[in-house]
Design an enzyme around this catalytic site. Structure first.
Site, PDB file in Angstrom:
ATOM      1  N   PRO A  59      77.385  95.413  15.125  1.00 42.76           N
ATOM      2  CG  PRO A  59      76.069  93.769  14.407  1.00 42.76           C
ATOM      3  CD  PRO A  59      77.077  94.195  15.174  1.00 42.76           C
TER       4      PRO A  59
ATOM      5  N   GLY B  94      71.392  98.796  14.810  1.00 46.44           N
ATOM      6  CA  GLY B  94      70.253  98.353  14.213  1.00 46.44           C
ATOM      7  C   GLY B  94      69.794  97.072  13.997  1.00 46.44           C
ATOM      8  CE  LYS B  95      72.020  95.328  10.121  1.00 45.66           C
ATOM      9  NZ  LYS B  95      71.233  95.297   8.829  1.00 45.66           N
ATOM     10  N   GLY B  96      69.426  94.599  16.134  1.00 46.11           N
ATOM     11  CA  GLY B  96      68.787  93.728  17.331  1.00 46.11           C
ATOM     12  C   GLY B  96      69.763  92.847  18.255  1.00 46.11           C
ATOM     13  CB  VAL B  97      73.038  92.208  18.112  1.00 45.70           C
ATOM     14  CG1 VAL B  97      72.697  90.939  17.163  1.00 45.70           C
ATOM     15  CG2 VAL B  97      73.738  93.399  17.244  1.00 45.70           C
ATOM     16  CB  SER B  98      72.578  94.408  23.004  1.00 48.47           C
ATOM     17  OG  SER B  98      71.413  93.368  23.124  1.00 48.47           O
TER      18      SER B  98
ATOM     19  CB  ALA C 266      72.424  97.579  25.821  1.00 51.20           C
TER      20      ALA C 266
ATOM     21  CG  ASP D 209      69.023  94.435  24.762  1.00 45.65           C
ATOM     22  OD1 ASP D 209      68.850  93.076  25.068  1.00 45.65           O
ATOM     23  OD2 ASP D 209      68.750  95.360  23.739  1.00 45.65           O
TER      24      ASP D 209
END
Length: 248
Positions: A77, A79-83, A86, A129
């Site tokens: 996903p 824009g959810k801060g899960v890289s 990267a 990341d």
């Protein structure tokens, strides 16, 4: 081609001539590449993908004479801060390396991908990341230090443990203004700590070079050894020099 583009504000395809990455017989600068990808906001996403090509040309001297087509399809996903950024950088560079027979160690590949994000995308991110995407393994935690980028160990996750992520609904972007401001504030804080530590040391050891700044008495209780450590502490900065070298 980017699948899932209808879910965000980006064009579904991006085309460019590889000669656009050349300035005579040399690759263009990262700054020029950043300007190139910033011309059309709907196609800025291509910097994460095509930027890997320029970094390979610049850092490793790789020459690309043939055209290439890259299909981007991801279940990570955005824009959810899960890289997500990267992961697409590492996936793209790994695919290019495989096709062109480039032998790049995972750690080195992560650092190269960080250059894509720092210098071409313009996001002042660290290397965590990219290291996770390049060096991580399924069902394992990655123990590492970011400065320098070193993997300590991979820790297997017990089968009875599960991790769940809850979507807060707040979008996250390391390329956003807020993230950059936090990074600048961090460097300012580090500069102040080093300056204060050096000043306190100079009060006890006049021969030690001093820096002009206000020192807080709070540092005195920590002892000279810690002050010396703080005064010499190096913090690697990924922001442009004119942002990190300001007289705080």
């Amino acid at each position: 081609v980017s699948f899932g583009s209808e879910l965000s504000n980006r064009a579904p395809t991006f085309d460019m001539d590889l000669s656009d990455f050349m300035d005579g017989d040399k690759p263009i600068s990262y700054e020029k590449a950043k300007e190139y990808f910033s011309q059309d906001p709907s196609q800025k996403w291509a910097a994460y993908v095509a930027g890997t090509v320029l970094v390979l040309m610049t850092e490793l001297g790789v020459q690309f004479t043939d055209s290439m087509s890259i299909l981007v399809s991801s279940s990570v996903p955005e824009g959810k801060g899960v890289s997500s950024s990267a992961s697409v950088e590492v996936a793209t560079m790994s695919a290019i390396a495989a096709v062109y027979g480039l032998n790049i160690a995972p750690r080195d590949l992560a650092i190269l991908c960080q250059k894509v994000e720092n210098h071409i995308v313009g996001a002042p991110c660290g290397v965590m990341d990219q290291m996770t995407s390049a060096c991580g393994e399924a069902n394992k935690l990655l123990a590492m230090v970011c400065q320098p980028a070193e993997v300590k160990e991979l820790v297997s996750i017990p089968t009875h443990i599960r991790f769940w992520g809850l979507d807060s609904g707040i979008r996250h972007s390391v390329g956003g203004t807020d993230y950059g401001s936090v990074r600048v504030g961090t460097y300012m804080g580090r500069k102040l700590i080093k300056c204060a530590a050096s000043d306190l040391i100079s009060q006890s050891f006049p021969s030690t070079p001093t820096q002009s700044c206000d020192a807080s008495e709070e540092y005195e209780k920590y002892g000279v050894d810690l002050l010396k450590s703080e005064a010499s502490l190096q913090y690697l900065c990924n922001l442009p020099p004119h942002r990190s070298a300001l007289p705080y």
